[in-house]
Design an enzyme around this catalytic site. Sequence first.
Site, PDB file in Angstrom:
ATOM      1  N   ASN A 136       0.856  -1.191   0.000  1.00 30.43           N
ATOM      2  CA  ASN A 136       0.000   0.000   0.000  1.00 30.43           C
ATOM      3  C   ASN A 136       0.889   1.237   0.000  1.00 30.43           C
ATOM      4  O   ASN A 136       1.384   1.665   1.039  1.00 30.43           O
ATOM      5  CB  ASN A 136      -0.913  -0.009   1.229  1.00 30.43           C
ATOM      6  CG  ASN A 136      -1.954   1.092   1.195  1.00 30.43           C
ATOM      7  OD1 ASN A 136      -1.966   1.918   0.290  1.00 30.43           O
ATOM      8  ND2 ASN A 136      -2.834   1.101   2.187  1.00 30.43           N
ATOM      9  N   ASN A 141      -5.962   6.448  -1.225  1.00 31.12           N
ATOM     10  CA  ASN A 141      -6.925   5.886  -2.189  1.00 31.12           C
ATOM     11  C   ASN A 141      -7.565   4.585  -1.689  1.00 31.12           C
ATOM     12  O   ASN A 141      -8.257   3.902  -2.446  1.00 31.12           O
ATOM     13  CB  ASN A 141      -6.265   5.669  -3.564  1.00 31.12           C
ATOM     14  CG  ASN A 141      -5.140   4.627  -3.526  1.00 31.12           C
ATOM     15  OD1 ASN A 141      -5.049   3.821  -2.603  1.00 31.12           O
ATOM     16  ND2 ASN A 141      -4.277   4.656  -4.532  1.00 31.12           N
ATOM     17  N   ASP A 142      -7.363   4.249  -0.416  1.00 33.07           N
ATOM     18  CA  ASP A 142      -7.926   2.996   0.107  1.00 33.07           C
ATOM     19  C   ASP A 142      -9.451   3.002   0.076  1.00 33.07           C
ATOM     20  O   ASP A 142     -10.081   1.987  -0.204  1.00 33.07           O
ATOM     21  CB  ASP A 142      -7.462   2.765   1.543  1.00 33.07           C
ATOM     22  CG  ASP A 142      -5.984   2.395   1.629  1.00 33.07           C
ATOM     23  OD1 ASP A 142      -5.342   2.328   0.562  1.00 33.07           O
ATOM     24  OD2 ASP A 142      -5.491   2.197   2.746  1.00 33.07           O
ATOM     25  N   GLY A 162      -6.176  -2.596   0.247  1.00 32.68           N
ATOM     26  CA  GLY A 162      -5.573  -1.282   0.062  1.00 32.68           C
ATOM     27  C   GLY A 162      -4.267  -1.249  -0.703  1.00 32.68           C
ATOM     28  O   GLY A 162      -3.695  -0.175  -0.901  1.00 32.68           O
ATOM     29  N   ASP A 164      -1.796  -1.086  -3.879  1.00 33.47           N
ATOM     30  CA  ASP A 164      -2.007  -0.254  -5.060  1.00 33.47           C
ATOM     31  C   ASP A 164      -0.763  -0.187  -5.932  1.00 33.47           C
ATOM     32  O   ASP A 164       0.270  -0.809  -5.634  1.00 33.47           O
ATOM     33  CB  ASP A 164      -2.459   1.152  -4.653  1.00 33.47           C
ATOM     34  CG  ASP A 164      -1.556   1.780  -3.588  1.00 33.47           C
ATOM     35  OD1 ASP A 164      -0.353   1.473  -3.560  1.00 33.47           O
ATOM     36  OD2 ASP A 164      -2.068   2.581  -2.772  1.00 33.47           O
ATOM     37  N   ASP A 332      -7.178 -14.276 -19.326  1.00 32.75           N
ATOM     38  CA  ASP A 332      -7.893 -15.118 -18.384  1.00 32.75           C
ATOM     39  C   ASP A 332      -8.896 -16.025 -19.095  1.00 32.75           C
ATOM     40  O   ASP A 332      -9.434 -15.670 -20.143  1.00 32.75           O
ATOM     41  CB  ASP A 332      -8.617 -14.205 -17.384  1.00 32.75           C
ATOM     42  CG  ASP A 332      -9.337 -14.963 -16.306  1.00 32.75           C
ATOM     43  OD1 ASP A 332      -8.653 -15.637 -15.516  1.00 32.75           O
ATOM     44  OD2 ASP A 332     -10.576 -14.882 -16.252  1.00 32.75           O
ATOM     45  N   GLU A 361      -4.723 -18.677 -20.419  1.00 33.05           N
ATOM     46  CA  GLU A 361      -4.993 -19.640 -19.355  1.00 33.05           C
ATOM     47  C   GLU A 361      -5.911 -20.734 -19.887  1.00 33.05           C
ATOM     48  O   GLU A 361      -7.025 -20.458 -20.319  1.00 33.05           O
ATOM     49  CB  GLU A 361      -5.650 -18.944 -18.163  1.00 33.05           C
ATOM     50  CG  GLU A 361      -6.000 -19.908 -17.034  1.00 33.05           C
ATOM     51  CD  GLU A 361      -7.005 -19.340 -16.054  1.00 33.05           C
ATOM     52  OE1 GLU A 361      -6.946 -19.704 -14.868  1.00 33.05           O
ATOM     53  OE2 GLU A 361      -7.879 -18.541 -16.479  1.00 33.05           O
TER      54      GLU A 361
END
Length: 616
Positions: A136, A141-142, A162, A164, A332, A361
């Site tokens: 973090n 920006n949490d 949190g 980032d 993905d 994947e």
Amino acid sequence: MRKTLLSFILFIIAVTMNANCKIDKIEPSFWYIGMKNPELQLMVFGENIASSDVSVHYPGVNLSSVVKLESPNYLLIYLSLDKDVKAGKVELTFTQGKKKNIQYYELKQRSKPGYERIGFDASDVLYMLMPDRFANGNPENDNDKSLSPSTADRKDPNARHGGDLAGIVNHLDYFNELGVTALWFTPVLENSMSGGSYHGYATTNYYNVDPRLGSNNEYKDLIDKAHNKGLKIVMDMIFNHCGSEHPWLKDMPSHDWFNFPDYKKNFVQTSFKLTPHVDPYASDYDFKTMNDGWFVRSMPDLNQRNPHVLRYLIQNSFWWIEYAGIDGIRMDTYPYADFDAMAQWMKELNEEYPNFNVVGESWVTEPAYTAYWQKDSKLAAPRNSNLKTVMDFSFFDKINQAKNEESSEDWKGLNRIYNNFVYDFLYPNPSSVMAFLDNHDTNRFLENGNDVAALKQAVTLLLTIPRIPQLYYGTEIMMNGQKNISDGYVRKDFPGGWKEDTQNAFTKEGRTQIQNEVFDYISKILHWRKDNVVISEGTMKHFLPQNGIYVFARSFEGKTDLVILNGTSKEQTLPIKHYSEVIKEVVAGKDIISEETINLSKDLTLSPRQSMIIEL
């Protein structure tokens, strides 16, 4: 004075017209000149925007078509860009009766031609991390009241914590110290989901980084700084589905934008059984359920057979390459999307960026299935996925069985690893297959234990076989965990990433003795592996395991590295004469792990679970 008054009147009229013909946004917000494909799709959002007529005014830009979808709030504009069109602002005029709205759409100059975009390959080692769980760097920006969930909660293993982009930037030197060459983050795009999606796999905005991670500019800045440190960045994307809070589901552009769109009355979930792709006896029912069914209700399944959906997704991937400068893509749930549509995407991407790379994947542990998905596979002919790199779930499966077994037993332990590589004849390009011990969707390799010997041996294998290796964050400090409670237990926070942490494993002083032992072991092999063409480009010759010892050689232009692994819990003797065809006349070599000179004129004695990498 009269001219001033006239100008003021015209201004008021223009403002009034624009106010009556509202456009919320256009995606992509800008584009680039000089692309091989001259077509550009603009998706325009705005209330009743579909009732607009559109005209375009700019030299070298032609209006190909305007597509009005079932929802009146979307408009698709297809433009054709001449080969020699110049960068600048294209005038787009939207007319509704007497009302007009003029938008100026920017065409930008590319920073480099497509062939200069160099992707990842077997010379790289990818370090896979979850931004929310790594560090973090910006606590400000949490929490964000405009997004869901709006607050972070580290006490909940399945909530946002949190982490980032700023936290990753703060630790770029750590990656250099460790010795990895590329970083793969789980998706960074906006995931504003009421149920929470800290993992990033339920996109609600394809063109914006999630504000709780940072901004688009911060993402681009991170990539620039990573490049300055010699690190590549791989972006995780999802074409199969989006998040249920995406505007597309709330206001569906057309009934065929999603598969099984009548989800409120008739929800169809995928079977998660991928075999119908290759099964010659598969029923249509099984194929459609697998391919078109939704993962979960919160992840609506996109219909890539809709050409407008596919063009949107293709452009989005190109936009991030051009805008942010990413060095690769991890796609993905690759087989859950439409085969032909994905093959078209890969064909266009390979033409635009011939030296770029994408890994897909495909979670099936049979090598034949995985090989089917690789570019130029004879198993899929006459179809061609055009996908250069696939993920080796067979190796993952075998190494996680082998770690608990004695290799002296028939087809157990390292015998499983030997047998995995026997099937490399199925792959058009084995060295472009990605191997891994674990990732964010699996139990960690150590599970809830701390078997140092097993981890060291597994990493030795991973970093010396003809593959593109991928490490999961925290492996180097022995992070463990199992999924039996929830996924959050294999996605724990990296210790030291938060200012309130009592341990800082980013530093030698903050790591325990055993953590430093494992970190130093892995780091030593990683740094040795860098720029080592024997490992990245060399051929492989391996030998049937004898007495639980697996031996293979990697060779390139007269240089050979010999890898020796004792897969038993007992001391073993290695008869050197069995390996004379690769050792040849060499009488001594250096073990890069112990840094000792090894006498190759006599049999070797190996301690339990010992690994050796001998430079001949």
